[in-house]
Design a protein around this motif. Sequence first.
Motif, PDB file in Angstrom:
ATOM      1  N   ILE A  69       0.867  -1.179   0.000  1.00  0.00           N
ATOM      2  CA  ILE A  69       0.000   0.000   0.000  1.00  0.00           C
ATOM      3  C   ILE A  69       0.901   1.225   0.000  1.00  0.00           C
ATOM      4  O   ILE A  69       1.778   1.364   0.859  1.00  0.00           O
ATOM      5  CB  ILE A  69      -0.938   0.023   1.220  1.00  0.00           C
ATOM      6  N   LEU A  70       0.704   2.096  -0.986  1.00  0.00           N
ATOM      7  CA  LEU A  70       1.497   3.317  -1.134  1.00  0.00           C
ATOM      8  C   LEU A  70       0.564   4.507  -0.951  1.00  0.00           C
ATOM      9  O   LEU A  70      -0.502   4.568  -1.569  1.00  0.00           O
ATOM     10  CB  LEU A  70       2.149   3.366  -2.519  1.00  0.00           C
ATOM     11  N   VAL A  71       0.974   5.458  -0.114  1.00  0.00           N
ATOM     12  CA  VAL A  71       0.100   6.585   0.210  1.00  0.00           C
ATOM     13  C   VAL A  71       0.878   7.896   0.163  1.00  0.00           C
ATOM     14  O   VAL A  71       1.961   8.012   0.744  1.00  0.00           O
ATOM     15  CB  VAL A  71      -0.529   6.435   1.618  1.00  0.00           C
ATOM     16  N   VAL A  80      -3.233   0.665  -4.035  1.00  0.00           N
ATOM     17  CA  VAL A  80      -3.330  -0.677  -3.455  1.00  0.00           C
ATOM     18  C   VAL A  80      -2.776  -1.651  -4.492  1.00  0.00           C
ATOM     19  O   VAL A  80      -3.355  -1.813  -5.567  1.00  0.00           O
ATOM     20  CB  VAL A  80      -4.787  -1.016  -3.092  1.00  0.00           C
ATOM     21  N   VAL A  81      -1.651  -2.295  -4.163  1.00  0.00           N
ATOM     22  CA  VAL A  81      -0.875  -3.019  -5.172  1.00  0.00           C
ATOM     23  C   VAL A  81      -0.816  -4.513  -4.863  1.00  0.00           C
ATOM     24  O   VAL A  81      -0.466  -4.924  -3.751  1.00  0.00           O
ATOM     25  CB  VAL A  81       0.568  -2.466  -5.256  1.00  0.00           C
ATOM     26  N   SER A 133      -8.581   8.810  -2.049  1.00  0.00           N
ATOM     27  CA  SER A 133      -8.762   8.310  -3.409  1.00  0.00           C
ATOM     28  C   SER A 133      -7.999   6.994  -3.555  1.00  0.00           C
ATOM     29  O   SER A 133      -6.768   6.967  -3.442  1.00  0.00           O
ATOM     30  CB  SER A 133      -8.242   9.342  -4.415  1.00  0.00           C
ATOM     31  N   PHE A 134      -8.734   5.898  -3.795  1.00  0.00           N
ATOM     32  CA  PHE A 134      -8.140   4.567  -3.854  1.00  0.00           C
ATOM     33  C   PHE A 134      -7.972   4.117  -5.305  1.00  0.00           C
ATOM     34  O   PHE A 134      -8.897   4.233  -6.110  1.00  0.00           O
ATOM     35  CB  PHE A 134      -9.010   3.558  -3.100  1.00  0.00           C
ATOM     36  N   HIS A 135      -6.792   3.583  -5.613  1.00  0.00           N
ATOM     37  CA  HIS A 135      -6.481   3.102  -6.957  1.00  0.00           C
ATOM     38  C   HIS A 135      -5.914   1.684  -6.841  1.00  0.00           C
ATOM     39  O   HIS A 135      -5.008   1.441  -6.037  1.00  0.00           O
ATOM     40  CB  HIS A 135      -5.472   4.023  -7.640  1.00  0.00           C
ATOM     41  N   VAL A 136      -6.437   0.770  -7.645  1.00  0.00           N
ATOM     42  CA  VAL A 136      -6.073  -0.645  -7.549  1.00  0.00           C
ATOM     43  C   VAL A 136      -5.163  -1.010  -8.719  1.00  0.00           C
ATOM     44  O   VAL A 136      -5.501  -0.768  -9.881  1.00  0.00           O
ATOM     45  CB  VAL A 136      -7.329  -1.535  -7.562  1.00  0.00           C
ATOM     46  N   LEU A 137      -4.007  -1.604  -8.394  1.00  0.00           N
ATOM     47  CA  LEU A 137      -3.037  -1.966  -9.419  1.00  0.00           C
ATOM     48  C   LEU A 137      -2.556  -3.400  -9.232  1.00  0.00           C
ATOM     49  O   LEU A 137      -2.407  -3.872  -8.098  1.00  0.00           O
ATOM     50  CB  LEU A 137      -1.814  -1.039  -9.385  1.00  0.00           C
TER      51      LEU A 137
END
Length: 298
Positions: A67-69, A76-77, A134-138
């Motif tokens: 998790i990078l913030v 979210v990796v 803001s959540f981004h899924v990778l």
Amino acid sequence: MGLKQRWLLWRKRRVIFPPDEIHQAGENAELRLEKLCRAAGKTNQWSVYPSVRIPDPDGGRREIDLILVSGTTVLVVEQKHWSGRFEVFEDGEFLQHRNKGGEHSHATVAHRIARKARLLEEIHRKRFPDNEMSFHVLVAMTHPRLEWPDRIPDIPAEMVNERQLLDRIQSIGGEEINSEFSETMDGFGTWDEIHMHGGLKLKGDLLDIGLGTGVEEWDVHRNGELKATVEHPRGFFSVFKNTTSQITLSDSDGRHIDIKCKEGPMLKMHVVGRTSSEEVDWMQIDGILASKKPAEWG
């Protein structure tokens, strides 16, 4: 203790547990990506959280690789370090074709990490309803010798390679982690680890230290990580005298406790991927690293 018992104890202490090369390779890849993200994200103030475990309302906990913030942006990796080539089908199935031959189906890789991201967001919004993150899924495919498919169908995660992920955190961000989200993240733990003699690492949930009620009471007041180092007399001449192993437990607050013991103590752990908990003999352990205890929401 008689000579026969000392001989058996000496042999037990000397048993070699070699590393699991397959799992170790995957863990090394995760550690490498974590270090690269820390270096690449330093300028833009990215906070890096590896191997985060969050509660699942369906039971147990689920692991998020990374998790990078930065500020209010959360990446979210899920990392996959596959070689060979892979395909992605309309139903979300990932099919890996290995270089050495054979195929392996990884069902719904993107859907699983997307669900974990939703769980993480729900946990945070329950604590801070007005906090906008803001959540981004990778899904990060990090092996340099991986052949990508010509087309990837619509799936609930963005597919990136290692370079693209690092470029992302070098080009965006620039703010310290949101304080409320930082508080939420501080409530999560990670895996516990047992380091066996010979290099094998067992990861899972430590259920019982197994060193008696005094140690259990000492551990109740622990806030951070728990480390244990163990010194065993493994020299041949230790067979001819009564010897003890020394276990030193310490925590993040600087507390420590020393225990001397002979044969007998067993800790209990539920190892990842196994169906039930099991006992592990302290006489064959070189050390442990137990995660901090999760908060109420973790």
